[in-house]
Design a protein around this motif. Structure first.
Motif, short mmCIF file in Angstrom:
data_model
loop_
_atom_site.label_atom_id
_atom_site.label_comp_id
_atom_site.label_asym_id
_atom_site.label_seq_id
_atom_site.Cartn_x
_atom_site.Cartn_y
_atom_site.Cartn_z
N CYS A 180 0.93 3.83 1.83
CA CYS A 180 1.45 4.29 3.13
C CYS A 180 2.55 3.38 3.66
CB CYS A 180 0.32 4.42 4.16
SG CYS A 180 -0.39 2.85 4.69
N PRO A 216 -7.17 7.52 5.46
CA PRO A 216 -7.45 8.38 4.30
C PRO A 216 -8.09 7.63 3.12
CG PRO A 216 -5.32 8.94 5.22
CD PRO A 216 -5.81 7.75 5.99
N CYS A 217 -7.68 6.39 2.88
CA CYS A 217 -8.25 5.68 1.72
C CYS A 217 -9.68 5.20 1.99
CB CYS A 217 -7.36 4.52 1.29
SG CYS A 217 -7.32 3.14 2.45
N MET A 218 -10.11 5.28 3.24
CA MET A 218 -11.49 4.89 3.57
C MET A 218 -12.30 6.18 3.84
SD MET A 218 -11.72 1.41 3.60
CE MET A 218 -13.00 1.01 4.80
N LEU A 266 0.83 -1.22 0.00
CA LEU A 266 0.00 0.00 0.00
C LEU A 266 0.86 1.27 0.00
CD1 LEU A 266 -2.83 -0.98 2.54
CD2 LEU A 266 -3.14 -0.47 0.11
N GLU A 282 0.04 6.92 8.98
CA GLU A 282 -0.80 5.90 8.33
C GLU A 282 -0.26 4.49 8.46
OE1 GLU A 282 -2.41 6.44 4.32
OE2 GLU A 282 -1.90 8.55 4.56
N ASN A 293 4.61 1.29 -0.88
CA ASN A 293 4.13 1.95 -2.09
C ASN A 293 4.65 1.28 -3.36
OD1 ASN A 293 2.74 3.81 -3.61
ND2 ASN A 293 4.29 5.41 -3.44
N GLY A 307 -7.97 -0.49 -6.16
CA GLY A 307 -8.07 0.73 -5.35
C GLY A 307 -7.62 0.45 -3.91
N GLU A 308 -7.20 1.51 -3.23
CA GLU A 308 -6.63 1.34 -1.88
C GLU A 308 -7.62 0.77 -0.88
OE1 GLU A 308 -4.22 4.38 0.03
OE2 GLU A 308 -4.03 5.30 -1.95
N ALA A 309 -8.85 1.27 -0.91
CA ALA A 309 -9.84 0.84 0.09
C ALA A 309 -10.10 -0.66 -0.04
CB ALA A 309 -11.13 1.62 -0.06
N HIS A 318 -3.76 -2.82 -4.85
CA HIS A 318 -4.41 -1.50 -4.80
C HIS A 318 -4.37 -0.78 -6.14
CE1 HIS A 318 -0.18 -0.53 -3.82
NE2 HIS A 318 -0.42 0.61 -4.43
N ASN A 370 -11.41 8.74 5.70
CA ASN A 370 -10.52 9.90 5.87
C ASN A 370 -10.99 10.83 6.99
OD1 ASN A 370 -8.32 11.51 5.37
ND2 ASN A 370 -9.26 12.61 3.66
#
Lengths: 282, 282
Positions: free
Chosen positions: A89, B88-90, A87, B108, A92, A107-109, A103, B92
């Motif tokens: 954070c 933040p990716c959720m 991720l 994070e 990367n 996507g990150e979530a 991700h 935030n």
């Protein structure tokens, strides 16, 4: 060596399809989560952790059906750790094993949640192992939790992050490696032992632990030799020893691992595996 | 109502210090992780989930010592979900319960890892419950894993994220609520039942399940009434019913919850709790 490579391949395929099955059957509405979990779980490479579970179980006369859920659980935990590690954070990373990381695709979530769900699923899978006693399952869950948690893999990741900011001492660097990677490799082998009915307190368990700790450390030192020059600022084993010293250390660890395991009947594949791990140009 | 509020406070304190103890004792080198885990675990508010575990156990004559590890496990899972939710990716979010969120204080990466470690710790704590049988522990681990995972809480979060992009149907919105919040509330109560020796298949288990499902849903509808106007674009229960209809539904659910539980001796506190949850201006 041909037998070993074939066994690695067969076990990897077995694990891949077993995990795929464990991850199937969720409701349609959350298919993005299931897809995201499967995406990372299916690109598993050699799957050396579940290999250890399956082969240690086999050596000790355990049933493959009893080892398989534990093998899948450990691979799910390894997979989740990679998703979270990649991720933004954390490390990367955009690419892993030649494919875009989770991700990047989902996507990150979704990557965050897929990691969470894989970790959670590992405990579900371990606690529904039909081929072992309840006592055995409790021991497996505890082993997984202790070694994947704050005092194991996650603690190691914290030390690894600290190492990006300041140079780690030799002692802390060794601790980081033992926790971040060593704990899960050891657990993989111990779960195989456990699934064959040899829990904590048995000689089999103790020998498996020593074997796995030695090959785990050899594996990590070898990794640093292979990565030499790619990550200049990071503390590695080669911050504290020359390449020759490192190779000597790997030989020592591999021989130690082999000496504790080779007294068992059927240990040939694990002996080969110890050589293979420490000498990966083969 | 005074007795209930006092019991809530006492239970919350008990859980707070028990979790603090579970999270102590890690090595100094990873103190940032331990601090990060404790930071979120210590700001627990009313701790309604472990309250349910403890009070359901008490009603069924269970020992507090047997309920406590399960109560802590469920609260650790709830806490991890909040830490990850705030990232933040959720959602935030910078502030929770009047304090900066975990990632604001610890960054994070540490927040991510603290969440992972709390989830993992929950399974360690559940599987080391000394006051129940191995069978009981296995059932608890499975209950936690199934309800916190892809087919429970995490699946609910995925649906919730989807709801930010497109309007959810009434059916999907209800499913989202049941999964995201309902599953963990139900599990909290069932773990209390289980710790008292009443596992799946008993009438006590079935009644606890009905009670918890009803109060869980009432709680969520009440939440939407309290939040009215603060999140305009989000699908809520009030997207499908008027405030009066919602209040009527809450009454129905609360009465249903009370009717299944009030036949048990010592159910007074849980009856009060059902009223309290659905009528939180009290």
């Amino acid at each position: 060596m041909k037998d070993l490579l074939l066994t690695i391949k067969e076990n990897a395929e077995l694990i891949g399809s077993a995990i795929d099955e464990y991850l199937s059957g969720s409701i349609d509405e959350i298919s993005v989560l299931t897809d995201s979990m499967k995406y990372s779980a299916s690109s598993g490479g050699k799957r050396i952790r579940p290999f250890l579970t399956l082969e240690v179980a086999k050596m000790f006369g355990g049933k493959k059906e009893a080892a398989l859920p534990y093998a899948c659980a450990i691979e799910m935990i390894h997979t989740y750790s990679l998703i979270h590690d990649d991720l933004p954070c954390m490390d990367n990373d955009d690419v892993r094993r030649g494919k875009p990381t989770n991700h990047i695709v989902f996507g990150e979530a979704n990557a965050l949640l897929a990691g969470d769900a894989l970790l959670t699923k590992a405990f579900e899978v371990a606690s529904t192992n039909e081929f072992v006693s309840n006592k055995n399952k409790v021991e497996a869950v505890l082993l997984l939790a202790q070694n994947a948690g704050a005092d194991g893999m996650i603690g190691g990741q914290v030390l690894d992050l600290a190492g990006e900011k300041e140079r780690l001492s030799e002692k802390t660097h060794l601790m980081m490696n033992r926790m971040k990677t060593g704990c899960l490799i050891r657990t993989s082998a111990l779960l195989g032992c456990l699934s064959a009915g040899y829990g904590e307190g048995t000689f089999e368990y103790l020998d498996t632990k020593k074997y796995a700790e030695n090959i785990g450390l050899a594996f990590q030192i070898e990794d640093d030799i292979l990565d030499l020059g790619t990550e200049d600022n990071k503390t590695t084993f080669l911050s504290f020893m020359t390449v020759d010293e490192a190779k000597h250390k790997i030989d020592e660890l591999t021989n130690e691992a082999i000496s504790v395991i080779s007294k068992y009947e059927g240990s040939e594949i694990l002996v080969h595996f110890a050589h293979y791990l420490s000498n990966r140009e083969v």
